[in-house]
Design a protein around this motif. Structure first.
Motif, PDB file in Angstrom:
ATOM      1  N   LEU A 196      50.135 -13.529 -40.304  1.00 52.93           N
ATOM      2  CA  LEU A 196      51.177 -13.943 -39.370  1.00 52.93           C
ATOM      3  C   LEU A 196      51.525 -12.815 -38.402  1.00 52.93           C
ATOM      4  O   LEU A 196      51.701 -13.049 -37.200  1.00 52.93           O
ATOM      5  CB  LEU A 196      52.434 -14.380 -40.115  1.00 52.93           C
ATOM      6  CG  LEU A 196      53.539 -14.836 -39.164  1.00 52.93           C
ATOM      7  CD1 LEU A 196      53.355 -16.282 -38.770  1.00 52.93           C
ATOM      8  CD2 LEU A 196      54.915 -14.607 -39.737  1.00 52.93           C
ATOM      9  N   ARG A 197      51.623 -11.593 -38.912  1.00 50.63           N
ATOM     10  CA  ARG A 197      51.928 -10.463 -38.034  1.00 50.63           C
ATOM     11  C   ARG A 197      50.927 -10.385 -36.890  1.00 50.63           C
ATOM     12  O   ARG A 197      51.304 -10.209 -35.732  1.00 50.63           O
ATOM     13  CB  ARG A 197      51.919  -9.143 -38.818  1.00 50.63           C
ATOM     14  CG  ARG A 197      53.108  -8.936 -39.725  1.00 50.63           C
ATOM     15  CD  ARG A 197      53.281  -7.467 -40.090  1.00 50.63           C
ATOM     16  NE  ARG A 197      52.099  -6.873 -40.695  1.00 50.63           N
ATOM     17  CZ  ARG A 197      51.821  -6.866 -42.000  1.00 50.63           C
ATOM     18  NH1 ARG A 197      52.646  -7.470 -42.842  1.00 50.63           N
ATOM     19  NH2 ARG A 197      50.736  -6.281 -42.468  1.00 50.63           N
ATOM     20  N   GLN A 198      49.652 -10.523 -37.228  1.00 52.62           N
ATOM     21  CA  GLN A 198      48.624 -10.404 -36.198  1.00 52.62           C
ATOM     22  C   GLN A 198      48.632 -11.601 -35.263  1.00 52.62           C
ATOM     23  O   GLN A 198      48.506 -11.446 -34.035  1.00 52.62           O
ATOM     24  CB  GLN A 198      47.245 -10.264 -36.854  1.00 52.62           C
ATOM     25  CG  GLN A 198      46.167  -9.801 -35.885  1.00 52.62           C
ATOM     26  CD  GLN A 198      46.462  -8.420 -35.326  1.00 52.62           C
ATOM     27  OE1 GLN A 198      46.676  -7.476 -36.068  1.00 52.62           O
ATOM     28  NE2 GLN A 198      46.497  -8.318 -33.995  1.00 52.62           N
ATOM     29  N   GLU A 199      48.794 -12.806 -35.821  1.00 50.90           N
ATOM     30  CA  GLU A 199      48.772 -14.013 -34.998  1.00 50.90           C
ATOM     31  C   GLU A 199      49.903 -14.011 -33.981  1.00 50.90           C
ATOM     32  O   GLU A 199      49.684 -14.289 -32.789  1.00 50.90           O
ATOM     33  CB  GLU A 199      48.873 -15.253 -35.897  1.00 50.90           C
ATOM     34  CG  GLU A 199      48.825 -16.569 -35.129  1.00 50.90           C
ATOM     35  CD  GLU A 199      48.925 -17.788 -36.035  1.00 50.90           C
ATOM     36  OE1 GLU A 199      48.967 -18.911 -35.488  1.00 50.90           O
ATOM     37  OE2 GLU A 199      48.974 -17.622 -37.276  1.00 50.90           O
ATOM     38  N   VAL A 200      51.118 -13.702 -34.427  1.00 51.13           N
ATOM     39  CA  VAL A 200      52.260 -13.730 -33.510  1.00 51.13           C
ATOM     40  C   VAL A 200      52.194 -12.571 -32.519  1.00 51.13           C
ATOM     41  O   VAL A 200      52.505 -12.732 -31.334  1.00 51.13           O
ATOM     42  CB  VAL A 200      53.585 -13.723 -34.292  1.00 51.13           C
ATOM     43  CG1 VAL A 200      54.765 -13.602 -33.334  1.00 51.13           C
ATOM     44  CG2 VAL A 200      53.719 -14.993 -35.120  1.00 51.13           C
ATOM     45  N   THR A 201      51.777 -11.407 -32.989  1.00 51.37           N
ATOM     46  CA  THR A 201      51.636 -10.266 -32.080  1.00 51.37           C
ATOM     47  C   THR A 201      50.635 -10.581 -30.980  1.00 51.37           C
ATOM     48  O   THR A 201      50.897 -10.357 -29.788  1.00 51.37           O
ATOM     49  CB  THR A 201      51.208  -9.004 -32.855  1.00 51.37           C
ATOM     50  OG1 THR A 201      52.259  -8.635 -33.760  1.00 51.37           O
ATOM     51  CG2 THR A 201      50.927  -7.854 -31.913  1.00 51.37           C
ATOM     52  N   ASP A 202      49.483 -11.132 -31.356  1.00 47.83           N
ATOM     53  CA  ASP A 202      48.460 -11.486 -30.359  1.00 47.83           C
ATOM     54  C   ASP A 202      48.987 -12.535 -29.385  1.00 47.83           C
ATOM     55  O   ASP A 202      48.748 -12.455 -28.167  1.00 47.83           O
ATOM     56  CB  ASP A 202      47.198 -12.005 -31.048  1.00 47.83           C
ATOM     57  CG  ASP A 202      46.447 -10.910 -31.792  1.00 47.83           C
ATOM     58  OD1 ASP A 202      46.733  -9.723 -31.561  1.00 47.83           O
ATOM     59  OD2 ASP A 202      45.572 -11.259 -32.622  1.00 47.83           O
ATOM     60  N   LEU A 203      49.701 -13.520 -29.908  1.00 50.27           N
ATOM     61  CA  LEU A 203      50.251 -14.579 -29.062  1.00 50.27           C
ATOM     62  C   LEU A 203      51.225 -14.015 -28.037  1.00 50.27           C
ATOM     63  O   LEU A 203      51.149 -14.324 -26.839  1.00 50.27           O
ATOM     64  CB  LEU A 203      50.950 -15.623 -29.936  1.00 50.27           C
ATOM     65  CG  LEU A 203      51.788 -16.676 -29.204  1.00 50.27           C
ATOM     66  CD1 LEU A 203      50.909 -17.555 -28.334  1.00 50.27           C
ATOM     67  CD2 LEU A 203      52.571 -17.524 -30.202  1.00 50.27           C
ATOM     68  N   MET A 204      52.155 -13.182 -28.497  1.00 51.02           N
ATOM     69  CA  MET A 204      53.167 -12.635 -27.586  1.00 51.02           C
ATOM     70  C   MET A 204      52.556 -11.683 -26.561  1.00 51.02           C
ATOM     71  O   MET A 204      52.962 -11.672 -25.397  1.00 51.02           O
ATOM     72  CB  MET A 204      54.267 -11.943 -28.383  1.00 51.02           C
ATOM     73  CG  MET A 204      55.158 -12.902 -29.166  1.00 51.02           C
ATOM     74  SD  MET A 204      56.025 -14.077 -28.089  1.00 51.02           S
ATOM     75  CE  MET A 204      57.080 -12.973 -27.140  1.00 51.02           C
ATOM     76  N   LEU A 205      51.587 -10.898 -26.984  1.00 53.35           N
ATOM     77  CA  LEU A 205      50.926  -9.999 -26.032  1.00 53.35           C
ATOM     78  C   LEU A 205      50.190 -10.794 -24.958  1.00 53.35           C
ATOM     79  O   LEU A 205      50.228 -10.452 -23.768  1.00 53.35           O
ATOM     80  CB  LEU A 205      49.960  -9.069 -26.763  1.00 53.35           C
ATOM     81  CG  LEU A 205      50.601  -7.935 -27.571  1.00 53.35           C
ATOM     82  CD1 LEU A 205      49.564  -7.248 -28.440  1.00 53.35           C
ATOM     83  CD2 LEU A 205      51.271  -6.922 -26.644  1.00 53.35           C
ATOM     84  N   GLU A 206      49.528 -11.871 -25.386  1.00 50.06           N
ATOM     85  CA  GLU A 206      48.804 -12.704 -24.425  1.00 50.06           C
ATOM     86  C   GLU A 206      49.767 -13.397 -23.467  1.00 50.06           C
ATOM     87  O   GLU A 206      49.573 -13.391 -22.248  1.00 50.06           O
ATOM     88  CB  GLU A 206      47.967 -13.745 -25.166  1.00 50.06           C
ATOM     89  CG  GLU A 206      47.220 -14.686 -24.237  1.00 50.06           C
ATOM     90  CD  GLU A 206      46.483 -15.788 -24.993  1.00 50.06           C
ATOM     91  OE1 GLU A 206      45.753 -16.540 -24.332  1.00 50.06           O
ATOM     92  OE2 GLU A 206      46.648 -15.893 -26.221  1.00 50.06           O
ATOM     93  N   GLN A 207      50.829 -13.994 -24.008  1.00 46.97           N
ATOM     94  CA  GLN A 207      51.747 -14.769 -23.183  1.00 46.97           C
ATOM     95  C   GLN A 207      52.537 -13.892 -22.209  1.00 46.97           C
ATOM     96  O   GLN A 207      52.783 -14.290 -21.073  1.00 46.97           O
ATOM     97  CB  GLN A 207      52.721 -15.555 -24.082  1.00 46.97           C
ATOM     98  CG  GLN A 207      52.066 -16.687 -24.855  1.00 46.97           C
ATOM     99  CD  GLN A 207      51.517 -17.761 -23.922  1.00 46.97           C
ATOM    100  OE1 GLN A 207      52.214 -18.263 -23.054  1.00 46.97           O
ATOM    101  NE2 GLN A 207      50.244 -18.106 -24.107  1.00 46.97           N
ATOM    102  N   THR A 208      52.941 -12.707 -22.637  1.00 50.23           N
ATOM    103  CA  THR A 208      53.756 -11.832 -21.776  1.00 50.23           C
ATOM    104  C   THR A 208      52.905 -10.865 -20.961  1.00 50.23           C
ATOM    105  O   THR A 208      53.446  -9.964 -20.319  1.00 50.23           O
ATOM    106  CB  THR A 208      54.762 -11.027 -22.621  1.00 50.23           C
ATOM    107  OG1 THR A 208      54.039 -10.151 -23.501  1.00 50.23           O
ATOM    108  CG2 THR A 208      55.668 -11.945 -23.430  1.00 50.23           C
ATOM    109  N   HIS A 209      51.589 -11.029 -21.013  1.00 47.47           N
ATOM    110  CA  HIS A 209      50.656 -10.136 -20.312  1.00 47.47           C
ATOM    111  C   HIS A 209      50.844  -8.684 -20.739  1.00 47.47           C
ATOM    112  O   HIS A 209      50.882  -7.767 -19.906  1.00 47.47           O
ATOM    113  CB  HIS A 209      50.795 -10.286 -18.797  1.00 47.47           C
ATOM    114  CG  HIS A 209      50.338 -11.606 -18.273  1.00 47.47           C
ATOM    115  ND1 HIS A 209      50.076 -11.832 -16.939  1.00 47.47           N
ATOM    116  CD2 HIS A 209      50.085 -12.790 -18.901  1.00 47.47           C
ATOM    117  CE1 HIS A 209      49.696 -13.097 -16.764  1.00 47.47           C
ATOM    118  NE2 HIS A 209      49.693 -13.682 -17.949  1.00 47.47           N
TER     119      HIS A 209
END
Length: 266
Positions: A196-209
């Motif tokens: 979960l840590r990796q999934e959410v971190t990757d998602l937020m980094l992608e979405q917020t550029h």
């Protein structure tokens, strides 16, 4: 007067996403779409946001009522909503002074319009890691006397900083400017589930550029509090930090938590 700052409406903002999760209206379709993706990964995130906001209200009230704090610095304050720091503190003592710090242009615009008629509050446009700019700002000098007890708030914001921004060093820099008897409030997003840590971190980094940090572990948060006198009930899921209603205890996030607490500067 500073020039207008262009808001890129094609890129979600963590502050505006948080506003949407709280039921606010100061957000855009791109933020809402990013929140829907986040809820797919962590479905109880709305409960997490609400509990974090309630924690902020409880801890500020405790600082003002029980510890007599009249000066507050809110780092990465986010969009104004109901029961902001200055409203809670000034309900205890109207002389309480609050400095908000943020660099999101939408936060700054709404914050300034809300605070225009309150001369004991100000919002400083700065990256929260730039402590020199913040502490040297005229509004900071006007409102905050660091020779007096002060509360520094890092509420649900340090996870927005990547590791190379050194959030632990930011906390130490700020603590080093506070006189003994001051207080620090810190909580950030954590999970003991590495997937979960990796999934959410990757998602937020992608979405917020890339304008984000990472979900961390409880041990990371413990490091922020090194050398400080942690107050009861200790470092906890903020849902359990002196809850004042059964609803707040029942409404929980499952996949991840806001973890932290209140500490005194010895």
């Amino acid at each position: 007067m500073a020039g207008k700052v262009r808001v890129d409406l094609t890129v979600p903002s963590a502050a505006r996403m948080y506003d949407w999760l709280l039921g606010g209206s100061n957000n855009f379709e791109v933020d809402q779409a990013a929140c829907e993706l986040l809820l797919d990964a962590a479905p109880t995130t709305k409960a997490l946001a609400l509990n974090n906001r309630w924690f902020l209200q409880r801890v500020v009230q405790a600082l003002a009522k029980e510890h007599g704090i009249r000066q507050f610095i809110d780092f990465g304050s986010g969009l104004p909503t109901q029961n902001n720091v200055h409203q809670i503190a000034q309900a205890v003592d109207r002389r309480s002074r609050v400095v908000y710090v943020d660099n999101d242009p939408v936060v700054l615009a709404y914050g300034r319009s809300m605070l225009d008629e309150n001369d004991r509050t100000a919002i400083i446009a700065a990256d929260m890691v730039d402590t020199g700019q913040i502490l040297g700002h005229p509004d900071f000098d006007r409102l905050i006397d660091l020779d007096q007890p002060t509360a520094a708030l890092f509420v649900s914001v340090l996870h927005c900083l990547p590791d190379d921004a050194k959030p632990d060093e930011l906390v130490r820099r700020v603590v080093g400017k506070l006189r003994p008897g001051s207080f620090v409030v810190i909580c950030q997003l954590v999970s003991e589930d590495p997937r979960l840590r990796q999934e959410v971190t990757d998602l937020m980094l992608e979405q917020t550029h890339g304008n984000w940090g990472r979900v961390r572990e409880k041990c990371d948060v413990h490091r922020y509090f090194e050398g400080l006198d942690v107050q009861e009930p200790g470092l906890v899921d903020v849902t359990d930090w002196r809850p004042d209603s059964e609803l707040q205890q029942r409404l929980r996030s499952v996949e991840w938590t806001e973890y932290g607490g209140l500490a005194r500067v010895p």
